[in-house]
Write a protein that holds these residues in place. Structure first.
Motif, short mmCIF file in Angstrom:
data_model
loop_
_atom_site.label_atom_id
_atom_site.label_comp_id
_atom_site.label_asym_id
_atom_site.label_seq_id
_atom_site.Cartn_x
_atom_site.Cartn_y
_atom_site.Cartn_z
N UNK A 194 61.88 -54.97 86.75
CA UNK A 194 62.97 -54.49 85.90
C UNK A 194 64.14 -53.87 86.65
N UNK A 195 64.14 -53.92 87.97
CA UNK A 195 65.12 -53.16 88.75
C UNK A 195 66.57 -53.52 88.46
N UNK A 196 66.86 -54.78 88.07
CA UNK A 196 68.23 -55.19 87.80
C UNK A 196 68.50 -55.34 86.30
N UNK A 197 67.61 -54.84 85.45
CA UNK A 197 67.76 -55.02 84.01
C UNK A 197 68.39 -53.80 83.35
N UNK A 198 69.23 -54.06 82.35
CA UNK A 198 69.73 -52.98 81.50
C UNK A 198 68.57 -52.50 80.61
N UNK A 199 68.58 -51.20 80.22
CA UNK A 199 67.45 -50.65 79.44
C UNK A 199 67.12 -51.45 78.17
N UNK A 200 68.16 -51.91 77.46
CA UNK A 200 67.89 -52.65 76.23
C UNK A 200 67.25 -54.00 76.50
N UNK A 201 67.66 -54.65 77.60
CA UNK A 201 67.08 -55.94 77.97
C UNK A 201 65.63 -55.73 78.42
N UNK A 202 65.39 -54.66 79.14
CA UNK A 202 64.02 -54.35 79.58
C UNK A 202 63.10 -54.16 78.38
N UNK A 203 63.55 -53.38 77.41
CA UNK A 203 62.73 -53.13 76.24
C UNK A 203 62.47 -54.42 75.46
#
Length: 228
Positions: A194-203
């Motif tokens: 998840x290091x390059x993901x925005x929080x909403x995309x991660x969720x």
């Protein structure tokens, strides 16, 4: 996970991020073309983007640009091709030390490493000169193998070149192109990075992939601990 003998990695937004290339290298392609960034992103991940065979960068970008706005001039397209190439080259040639150290550590552990990436010819032009290249036992690009994630062929080629059964391999990626579903379908153990993901995309991804993920990690440093 004592039975893990190999790891297949995604490339873009997993090991490198073209989106985080410094602005002095050149602006984002959507900005050069004067199109909405979200429309450009959809075009790049759509069927108009040829990534399953050798391609010419100018032809490829012209087709993508004109799928959004047919009036974009040839001069603008040529400028966008040149700047986009600089950005992709920069991403592949300037690798974070943490990434290099983590991969080298896995290599010392005796883990066999493969790269499995959807990419057009120009996007990986600088790969042979990348500091990442010597750290991998094999590299499978969609433009070379004729198959793309999440199709089974690209994963199976990597597994065959590693000489490993799928249940002995992790697949590590950021979740683009339904890559974890494809890895799971051939019997690999998917890990979301998840290091390059925005929080909403991660969720969103964690919810979508809850039934197939083996693990989720924030950094490559966690992989060694995961395997141990």
């Amino acid at each position: 996970m004592a039975d893990i003998q190999g790891i297949c990695f995604d490339l873009f937004n997993t090991l490198v991020s073209v989106g985080r290339v410094p602005g002095h290298v050149g602006p984002m392609t959507a900005d050069v073309l004067g199109v909405d960034p979200e429309l450009w992103r959809h075009a790049c991940f759509g069927e108009q983007h040829e990534i399953c065979g050798p391609t010419d960068a100018l032809d490829n970008l012209r087709r993508l640009a004109h799928s959004i706005d047919p009036t974009i001039s040839e001069a603008t397209i040529q400028e966008a091709v040149s700047i986009r190439q600089r950005r992709f080259d920069h991403a592949l040639l300037n690798i974070e030390e943490e990434t290099l150290d983590s991969l080298a550590y896995l290599q010392r552990m005796g883990i066999r490493l493969a790269l499995v990436s959807n990419a057009s010819t120009s996007e990986v032009q600088a790969w042979p000169q990348s500091p990442l290249a010597p750290l991998f036992d094999t590299t499978v690009f969609s433009c070379d193998c004729g198959s793309k994630k999440p199709e089974p062929g690209i994963y199976r080629q990597a597994l065959a070149e590693l000489g490993l059964a799928p249940h002995h391999c992790l697949f590590v990626g950021d979740g683009g192109s339904n890559e974890h579903l494809g890895a799971h379908a051939v019997g690999m153990k998917p890990v979301l990075l998840t290091r390059h993901l925005q929080p909403e995309r991660r969720q969103e991804l964690e919810q979508q992939l809850a039934e197939v993920l083996t693990a989720g990690i924030d950094s490559l440093l966690e992989l060694g601990e995961l395997i141990d």
